[in-house]
Write an enzyme that holds these catalytic residues in place. Structure first.
Site: not given
Ligand code: R5P
Length: 259
Positions: A173
């Site tokens: 991710k």
């Molecule tokens: C951060 O470390 C987390 O994994 C969040 O869940 C991630 O950043 C994803 O969420 P967002 O779309 O709010 O950035």
């Protein structure tokens, strides 16, 4: 990759389209009750039926997700710092693979902090988690966390994604950036994008569209869904982009219609 690991991964990245809409609600592990996630169950329950998987901590899962709802779980297993600390990179592994199995997780997620003070620990934690995950058929999602001093550009994100894949992460991710196709092209495992801070709904849909058009297999989106005025409309619109290749305008209409 053994059968069990492939099977779990295919529950998240849908074989019908090769894509995925992951809903990220793990923010509380270092942000506490962040906006939109004050009461996790209230936020999550209307969205569950529209998500391909749910990314969250064990505490959120146990307390806020009905155990009879069939949704693949991506269990966040790293943490140990809070937003009050200047250095967020000092994370450790916060659960065990036994617990991931007990919670019927389809994957586990860990952040890596390339270029930060605790780079080495987070990378070796990832490598260890992959070894443990492979022993019990559980895939590992590496999350490329970006320290305050880092720039979210192609050079940095390619470095992070490639290191994650080389250490054995089964999917990664990361953030969208200019020339994103090159980040995807140099990472030998599937990439999903985070949504990042809340932006306008149309811009978030553009972000999802750009990421998919440039090779991401999906999104692992949080704030741009649950902080939207119409979270259900927003996740439906994101789904249409990810799984049906609809254009941004069409997806935006879907969002407006559901509002
Ligand atoms: C951060 O470390 C987390 O994994 C969040 O869940 C991630 O950043 C994803 O969420 P967002 O779309 O709010 O950035």
């Amino acid at each position: 990759m053994d059968w069990g690991l492939k099977n779990r991964l295919s529950r998240i990245i849908k074989p019908e389209t090769g894509r995925t809409v992951m809903l990220a609600v793990d923010h509380g592990y270092f942000l506490g009750p962040t906006s939109g996630l004050e009461v996790i169950a209230d936020t999550v329950q209307p969205l569950l039926q529209h998500a391909d998987s749910l990314m969250l901590t064990r505490g959120a899962l146990r307390t806020s997700v009905p155990p009879d709802f069939d949704i693949p779980i991506v269990l966040r297993v790293s943490g140990g710092t809070s937003i009050l600390h200047e250095d967020l990179s000092n994370e450790d592994i916060t659960t065990s693979m036994d617990e991931a199995i007990k919670l019927n997780a389809s994957a586990v997620a860990i952040s890596i902090f390339v270029g930060s003070a605790h780079e080495k620990e987070t990378l070796t934690n990832l490598a260890r988690l992959v070894t443990e995950g492979e022993a019990c058929g559980i895939p590992v999602l590496a999350v490329t966390a970006v320290g305050r001093e880092m720039t979210r550009d192609k050079k940095y994100l390619s470095l992070c994604c490639r290191i994650a894949a080389e250490l054995g992460a089964h999917f990664v991710k990361t953030y969208y950036c200019d020339d994103f196709a090159e980040v995807v092209g140099t990472c030998p495992v599937p990439i999903v994008i985070a949504g990042g801070k809340k932006i306008s709904e149309k811009d978030a849909l553009k972000l999802a569209h750009n990421a998919i058009s440039n090779g991401a297999v999906g999104v692992d989106m949080g704030r741009n869904i649950f902080q939207s005025d119409h979270p259900v409309g927003m996740i439906k619109a994101v789904r249409a982009i990810v799984h049906e290749n609809v254009k941004v305008e069409e997806a935006y209409k879907l969002y407006r219609k559901s509002g």
